[in-house]
Design a protein around this motif. Structure first.
Motif, PDB file in Angstrom:
ATOM      1  N   TYR A 287      38.967  35.545  39.996  1.00 61.23           N
ATOM      2  CA  TYR A 287      37.996  36.676  40.533  1.00 61.23           C
ATOM      3  C   TYR A 287      38.176  37.243  41.832  1.00 61.23           C
ATOM      4  O   TYR A 287      38.713  36.665  42.887  1.00 61.23           O
ATOM      5  CB  TYR A 287      36.684  36.248  40.299  1.00 61.23           C
ATOM      6  CG  TYR A 287      36.270  35.193  41.255  1.00 61.23           C
ATOM      7  CD1 TYR A 287      35.348  35.421  42.286  1.00 61.23           C
ATOM      8  CD2 TYR A 287      36.226  33.872  40.743  1.00 61.23           C
ATOM      9  CE1 TYR A 287      34.891  34.418  43.356  1.00 61.23           C
ATOM     10  CE2 TYR A 287      35.600  32.910  41.581  1.00 61.23           C
ATOM     11  CZ  TYR A 287      35.386  33.021  42.901  1.00 61.23           C
ATOM     12  OH  TYR A 287      35.009  32.127  43.597  1.00 61.23           O
ATOM     13  N   VAL A 288      37.659  38.573  41.862  1.00 58.50           N
ATOM     14  CA  VAL A 288      37.621  39.361  43.056  1.00 58.50           C
ATOM     15  C   VAL A 288      36.130  39.866  43.308  1.00 58.50           C
ATOM     16  O   VAL A 288      35.763  40.344  42.412  1.00 58.50           O
ATOM     17  CB  VAL A 288      38.592  40.567  42.894  1.00 58.50           C
ATOM     18  CG1 VAL A 288      38.514  41.509  44.327  1.00 58.50           C
ATOM     19  CG2 VAL A 288      40.175  40.006  43.023  1.00 58.50           C
TER      20      VAL A 288
ATOM     21  N   LEU B  83      39.518  49.304  41.098  1.00 56.39           N
ATOM     22  CA  LEU B  83      40.628  49.625  40.110  1.00 56.39           C
ATOM     23  C   LEU B  83      41.605  48.537  40.285  1.00 56.39           C
ATOM     24  O   LEU B  83      42.290  47.890  39.706  1.00 56.39           O
ATOM     25  CB  LEU B  83      41.039  50.934  39.978  1.00 56.39           C
ATOM     26  CG  LEU B  83      40.188  51.602  39.259  1.00 56.39           C
ATOM     27  CD1 LEU B  83      40.511  53.214  39.178  1.00 56.39           C
ATOM     28  CD2 LEU B  83      39.542  51.193  38.074  1.00 56.39           C
ATOM     29  N   LEU B  84      42.180  48.465  41.809  1.00 55.46           N
ATOM     30  CA  LEU B  84      43.301  47.758  42.032  1.00 55.46           C
ATOM     31  C   LEU B  84      42.992  46.221  41.843  1.00 55.46           C
ATOM     32  O   LEU B  84      43.935  45.521  41.522  1.00 55.46           O
ATOM     33  CB  LEU B  84      43.841  47.779  43.635  1.00 55.46           C
ATOM     34  CG  LEU B  84      44.897  47.184  44.094  1.00 55.46           C
ATOM     35  CD1 LEU B  84      46.082  47.440  43.107  1.00 55.46           C
ATOM     36  CD2 LEU B  84      45.216  47.389  45.390  1.00 55.46           C
ATOM     37  N   SER B  85      41.725  45.804  42.242  1.00 57.02           N
ATOM     38  CA  SER B  85      41.366  44.538  42.114  1.00 57.02           C
ATOM     39  C   SER B  85      41.347  44.165  40.461  1.00 57.02           C
ATOM     40  O   SER B  85      41.799  43.015  40.160  1.00 57.02           O
ATOM     41  CB  SER B  85      39.853  44.227  42.398  1.00 57.02           C
ATOM     42  OG  SER B  85      39.601  44.549  43.891  1.00 57.02           O
TER      43      SER B  85
ATOM     44  N   ASN C  33      32.177  42.089  41.397  1.00 59.81           N
ATOM     45  CA  ASN C  33      32.838  40.888  41.055  1.00 59.81           C
ATOM     46  C   ASN C  33      33.625  41.279  39.769  1.00 59.81           C
ATOM     47  O   ASN C  33      32.979  41.577  38.624  1.00 59.81           O
ATOM     48  CB  ASN C  33      31.777  39.803  41.051  1.00 59.81           C
ATOM     49  CG  ASN C  33      32.598  38.489  40.864  1.00 59.81           C
ATOM     50  OD1 ASN C  33      33.711  38.126  41.653  1.00 59.81           O
ATOM     51  ND2 ASN C  33      32.145  37.343  40.054  1.00 59.81           N
ATOM     52  N   ILE C  34      34.822  41.164  39.718  1.00 59.53           N
ATOM     53  CA  ILE C  34      35.751  41.305  38.773  1.00 59.53           C
ATOM     54  C   ILE C  34      36.333  39.991  38.287  1.00 59.53           C
ATOM     55  O   ILE C  34      36.874  39.252  39.197  1.00 59.53           O
ATOM     56  CB  ILE C  34      37.189  42.142  38.964  1.00 59.53           C
ATOM     57  CG1 ILE C  34      36.600  43.579  39.649  1.00 59.53           C
ATOM     58  CG2 ILE C  34      37.690  42.500  37.559  1.00 59.53           C
ATOM     59  CD1 ILE C  34      35.731  44.387  38.598  1.00 59.53           C
ATOM     60  N   VAL C  35      36.032  39.403  37.306  1.00 68.79           N
ATOM     61  CA  VAL C  35      36.229  37.979  36.700  1.00 68.79           C
ATOM     62  C   VAL C  35      36.947  37.749  35.506  1.00 68.79           C
ATOM     63  O   VAL C  35      36.822  38.509  34.647  1.00 68.79           O
ATOM     64  CB  VAL C  35      34.828  37.395  36.536  1.00 68.79           C
ATOM     65  CG1 VAL C  35      35.074  35.819  36.064  1.00 68.79           C
ATOM     66  CG2 VAL C  35      33.938  37.624  37.601  1.00 68.79           C
ATOM     67  N   TYR C  36      38.099  37.070  35.407  1.00 65.93           N
ATOM     68  CA  TYR C  36      38.895  36.534  34.496  1.00 65.93           C
ATOM     69  C   TYR C  36      38.278  35.102  34.331  1.00 65.93           C
ATOM     70  O   TYR C  36      38.584  34.182  35.001  1.00 65.93           O
ATOM     71  CB  TYR C  36      40.210  36.708  34.720  1.00 65.93           C
ATOM     72  CG  TYR C  36      41.085  35.985  33.654  1.00 65.93           C
ATOM     73  CD1 TYR C  36      41.646  36.711  32.814  1.00 65.93           C
ATOM     74  CD2 TYR C  36      41.205  34.439  33.541  1.00 65.93           C
ATOM     75  CE1 TYR C  36      42.251  36.211  31.370  1.00 65.93           C
ATOM     76  CE2 TYR C  36      42.072  33.854  32.402  1.00 65.93           C
ATOM     77  CZ  TYR C  36      42.384  34.912  31.328  1.00 65.93           C
ATOM     78  OH  TYR C  36      43.270  34.306  30.364  1.00 65.93           O
ATOM     79  N   TRP C  37      37.664  35.046  33.029  1.00 67.62           N
ATOM     80  CA  TRP C  37      37.152  33.595  32.626  1.00 67.62           C
ATOM     81  C   TRP C  37      37.384  33.586  31.179  1.00 67.62           C
ATOM     82  O   TRP C  37      36.639  34.214  30.624  1.00 67.62           O
ATOM     83  CB  TRP C  37      35.722  33.635  33.166  1.00 67.62           C
ATOM     84  CG  TRP C  37      35.396  32.113  33.233  1.00 67.62           C
ATOM     85  CD1 TRP C  37      35.643  30.991  32.456  1.00 67.62           C
ATOM     86  CD2 TRP C  37      34.404  31.636  34.197  1.00 67.62           C
ATOM     87  NE1 TRP C  37      35.003  29.728  32.816  1.00 67.62           N
ATOM     88  CE2 TRP C  37      34.365  30.110  33.918  1.00 67.62           C
ATOM     89  CE3 TRP C  37      33.664  32.071  35.007  1.00 67.62           C
ATOM     90  CZ2 TRP C  37      33.485  29.179  34.459  1.00 67.62           C
ATOM     91  CZ3 TRP C  37      32.756  31.174  35.942  1.00 67.62           C
ATOM     92  CH2 TRP C  37      32.605  29.677  35.480  1.00 67.62           C
TER      93      TRP C  37
END
Length: 642
Positions: free
Chosen positions: A180-181, A159-161, A188-192
């Motif tokens: 991403y983290v 959640l923090l990621s 894998n948490i991704v902003y794209w």
């Protein structure tokens, strides 16, 4: 004839031509050539100094330019890391279950995916219009099978990621395609922007085994610093890229997360390949020889999944360039520098790119320096050439009468000599009147022609005499080759040549042909008793008797020793036997005196006749020989014909 013309040219070169054409034409040509040569090298040296300065500035600026994006990535990661660690001490024990379950949905394939609204967008919570925090969107998340999703600490890390990606990624999107983290447990948490990465991820995706994850673990990155991948293909995003990964550990050294940025291949290649000096090409390598980007090897790099090493290439030129680069870095350190690669005839400019430990390389062909220098040298040479032409034309008008006209006469005289016409006076009359070198040369040519004429006549007579001698020698040699030297009868070779021809003619034209073979009886006793001289006399008397007894059309030959053969044309077996009988009787009348004694001799005869087509001369001789030995066994001095 060519020798005479060469001698004429050599004489001219030693006199008038040397003092005129050579002294002016060659002098100007040499001066013009030297000026063009010196101008060329002077300009090349100037251009080389200017180019090296420009190249050094360019490579430094390009490396700094490329380093900016990598430095910026590391700066972003440091910002993210600082924020994460500050919040982690407060968030790691929080109750994460309600929010985690709200954001992540369990899938039928055993994975968890971030809710679709996180990607499509929703307004961040706020209390008033002045507190409006904008819209959150373009974020997707993937949690692989086997992740400890029930673990409280794990959920808080996820959640923090997510919160920090939502906080920072949108602001960084103008320079980076994504932020991403990744978590070691397979998250894998991704902003794209416009790419729902998690939605395209396979349920079998093993995130810890991806290069952009494992290069940041403690085994591969014990220094716990920001590291860069090589070029690789992300199947989920369907993009070629390189990634910057920064591990984040807690105060106890436990590995919490990795924060990453991707630089897409197209953007990297576009900057490296397109932004270049005219006529040059750029590429990027790692110190260990891994090829990151090269305009000639894009497909090979992609085919090797970004793991292409220069040592694997068959291109000896780029391998040699890499060796020079590596040696120069070892020698001069990690700084911008220019290598003079004489083997490839290029300058190689290199500068380190801070961050990924890459090197930006520009290859500058030396031919780019030569082109303007060549143009200048060519212009100078052209002006000199025009000057030379003008001076030579003026010189030609002067030499036309002094040199060229006599040369034309000498050429005609030489042609007459080659055609065996030696009266040169009509051609050289006017030149012969001159008192200079041309006049002396004319007199020498007239004398030479007269001498050649005399020598030619003498040579022709000598050739005629020699030809007659050779013809006589040939005739004698042919006679010796076909005649028995003792009896002057045909020898064995001649008998077979003429006999074979006679046999062929008889078969083709009809008629008969017979062979008689005779051998002197007890000839060895004559040799042993009276000596070989008496034996030779016996053979000569036999030869004389045979020639007297035969027709001109018949052939008589000594086959060897005391053996003779007779070829009778148009004579059957009966007629041949009569001839043999005549000769036998004649032999009995021959008396030879030796040492006061009278010597007589006899001979035995064998007779054969051509009876059918296809028979060979050897067959007739063999049959006659067999009958000859029958006569020997029947008491000698007789004839056997059957």
């Amino acid at each position: 004839m060519k020798t005479y013309i060469k001698e004429i040219k050599q004489m001219i070169n030693k006199s008038l031509a040397k003092s005129t054409l050579l002294s002016i034409g060659i002098r100007i040509s040499i001066i013009v050539t030297i000026m063009a040569f010196l101008s060329y090298h002077h300009i090349v040296n100037i251009l080389e100094e200017q180019t090296l300065d420009k190249l050094e500035k360019y490579i430094t600026e390009r490396a700094d330019k490329e380093s900016i994006i990598f430095k910026l990535a590391q700066d972003n990661h440091n910002t993210f890391k600082q924020a994460y660690l500050e919040l982690w001490s407060k968030r790691k024990t929080a109750n994460a279950n309600p929010r985690f379950d709200q954001l992540f949905n369990k899938q039928n394939d055993g994975t968890l995916r971030l809710t679709t609204s996180a990607f499509t967008g929703f307004e961040r919570s706020h209390t008033s219009s002045s507190d409006y925090k904008g819209e959150s969107r373009w974020i997707s998340g993937f949690i692989g099978r086997g992740a400890p999703v029930a673990n409280k600490e794990f959920r808080n890390r996820v959640l923090l990621s997510y919160d920090l990606v939502d906080q920072f990624a949108q602001g960084w999107s103008n320079r980076f395609a994504n932020t991403y983290v990744s978590l070691p447990e397979g998250v894998n948490i991704v902003y794209w922007e416009n790419l729902n990465w998690a939605a395209g991820a396979s349920s079998d995706l093993d995130i810890p085994e991806e290069e952009w994850v494992y290069i940041a673990n403690k085994k591969n990155n014990p220094q716990r610093k920001s590291v860069w991948t090589g070029l690789y293909y992300d199947q989920t995003a369907d993009e070629w890229m390189v990634s910057c990964e920064t591990p984040i550990d807690d105060e106890k050294g436990e590995h919490l997360i990795n924060v990453g940025h991707d630089i897409l291949l197209n953007n990297l290649f576009q900057r490296v390949f397109d932004d270049r000096l005219e006529g040059t090409h750029n590429f990027i390598i790692r110190k260990d020889g891994r090829l990151i980007a090269h305009p000639s090897y894009v497909e090979l790099i992609q085919k090797a999944h970004g793991l292409l090493n220069i040592s694997e290439l068959k291109d000896t030129k780029i391998v040699s360039q890499y060796q020079n680069i590596s040696e120069s870095i070892d020698k001069y350190g990690n700084k911008p520098q220019i290598i003079n690669d004489s083997a490839s005839d290029v300058f190689i400019a290199i500068a380190p790119i801070e961050g990924p430990e890459w090197y930006f390389v520009t290859v500058y062909p030396k031919t780019l320096l030569a082109s303007p220098a060549q143009l200048t040298a060519q212009f100078i040479f052209f002006l000199g050439f025009i000057s030379l032409i003008v001076e030579l034309v003026m010189l030609y008008l002067v030499l036309l009468k002094k040199v060229l006209h006599p040369m034309e006469r000498f050429e005609k005289a030489s042609k007459l000599i080659s055609e065996a016409q030696y009266n040169l006076s009509p051609v050289l009359s006017d030149v012969n009147l001159r008192k200079d070198e041309m006049g002396r040369l004319s007199a020498a040519m007239l004398s030479m022609a007269e001498q050649i004429h005399k020598n030619t006549l003498t040579m022709e007579e000598t050739i005629k005499l020699r030809t007659k001698e050779l013809e006589l020698a040939k005739y004698l040699a042919e006679q010796q080759a076909r005649t028995d030297s003792l009896t002057e009868l045909a020898n064995r070779r001649s008998f077979f040549e003429i006999g074979s021809l006679a046999l062929q003619q008889t078969e083709e034209g009809g008629g008969t042909l017979s062979v008689v073979m005779l051998d002197v009886d007890k000839f060895k006793n004559i040799n042993d008793t009276y000596g070989h001289a008496v034996g030779d006399e016996v053979l000569k008397r036999i030869a004389t008797a045979l020639q007297q007894s035969l027709r001109p059309t018949d052939l008589c030959a000594r086959l060897g020793g005391e053996e003779f053969a007779i070829l009778l044309h148009n004579t059957d077996l009966h007629g041949a036997k009569k001839v043999a009988e005549k000769i036998r009787v004649l032999f009995t009348t021959i008396v030879i005196e030796a040492d006061g004694e009278k010597i007589q001799f006899t001979a035995s005869f064998g007779v054969s006749q051509l009876t059918s087509k296809g028979e060979q001369l050897d067959d007739l001789l063999k049959l006659a020989d067999e009958r000859l030995y029958k006569a020997k066994n029947s008491g000698r001095n007789c004839i056997v014909s059957q």
